[in-house]
Design a protein around this motif. Structure first.
Motif, PDB file in Angstrom:
ATOM      1  N   ARG A   1       5.251   7.646   3.975  1.00  0.00           N
ATOM      2  CA  ARG A   1       5.055   8.419   5.204  1.00  0.00           C
ATOM      3  C   ARG A   1       3.982   7.769   6.080  1.00  0.00           C
TER       4      ARG A   1
ATOM      5  N   ASP B   1       4.313   6.195   9.774  1.00  0.00           N
ATOM      6  CA  ASP B   1       3.420   6.570  10.877  1.00  0.00           C
ATOM      7  C   ASP B   1       2.771   5.339  11.500  1.00  0.00           C
TER       8      ASP B   1
ATOM      9  N   ASN C   1       3.674   9.606  -0.066  1.00  0.00           N
ATOM     10  CA  ASN C   1       2.659   9.643   0.989  1.00  0.00           C
ATOM     11  C   ASN C   1       2.463   8.237   1.585  1.00  0.00           C
TER      12      ASN C   1
END
Length: 163
Positions: free
Chosen positions: A34, A38, A31
């Protein structure tokens, strides 16, 4: 006391907790990757957007500078032409090629019909100082007119265009 039987009983629960912790840590790590991607993508989009806006602003500023320079050149030329015309007229009057006509009165000369006048009196004329003042005034009127016209055009094309 033996820990071994207790450890054998708790081994599946401990293995489950270790596996759950490893899964949680792995999920947290993935996470984080990710979210990092982003954030990097968002930063790149933000930088591209800012660069596009800066480029557009620079193009607008360059266009406005060119327009202002064109206005300045145009009205500078018109002012120069007006000055040349005033100089030409002044030179023509001084050389006698043109006459400067003004409505004037001659004090002491009667304008009543049948009254005697001075036969050798010349026409009214400006004094040299008054003639110089007249041409200076004409020059300044031309200058102010050209400057005012240029400023009005600037306001019309540049100041109102930004609203």
């Amino acid at each position: 006391m033996s820990w071994l039987p207790l450890l054998k009983k708790l081994a599946p629960a401990l293995a489950f907790l270790v596996a759950l912790g490893a899964a949680f840590a792995g999920g947290w790590l993935v996470n984080g990757w990710r979210i990092g991607e982003d954030i990097a993508q968002y930063r790149q989009e933000l930088a591209e957007s800012a660069a596009q806006k800066i480029e557009a602003a620079q193009e607008r500023a360059q266009k406005r500078r060119a327009e202002v320079e064109a206005l300045d050149a145009r009205y500078t030329e018109e002012l120069s032409n007006a000055q040349a015309e005033i100089d030409r007229l002044s030179d023509d009057v001084a050389a006698g090629r043109r006459r400067l006509r003004l409505q004037a009165e001659c004090p002491g000369v009667s304008s009543a019909p049948g009254s005697a006048g001075v036969d050798d009196a010349g026409g009214p004329r400006l004094t040299d100082a008054a003639e110089r003042d007249y041409w200076r005034l004409r020059e300044r009127i031309g200058t102010v007119t050209q400057q005012l016209t240029a400023l009005q055009e600037y306001v019309r094309t540049q100041c109102r265009a930004t609203r």
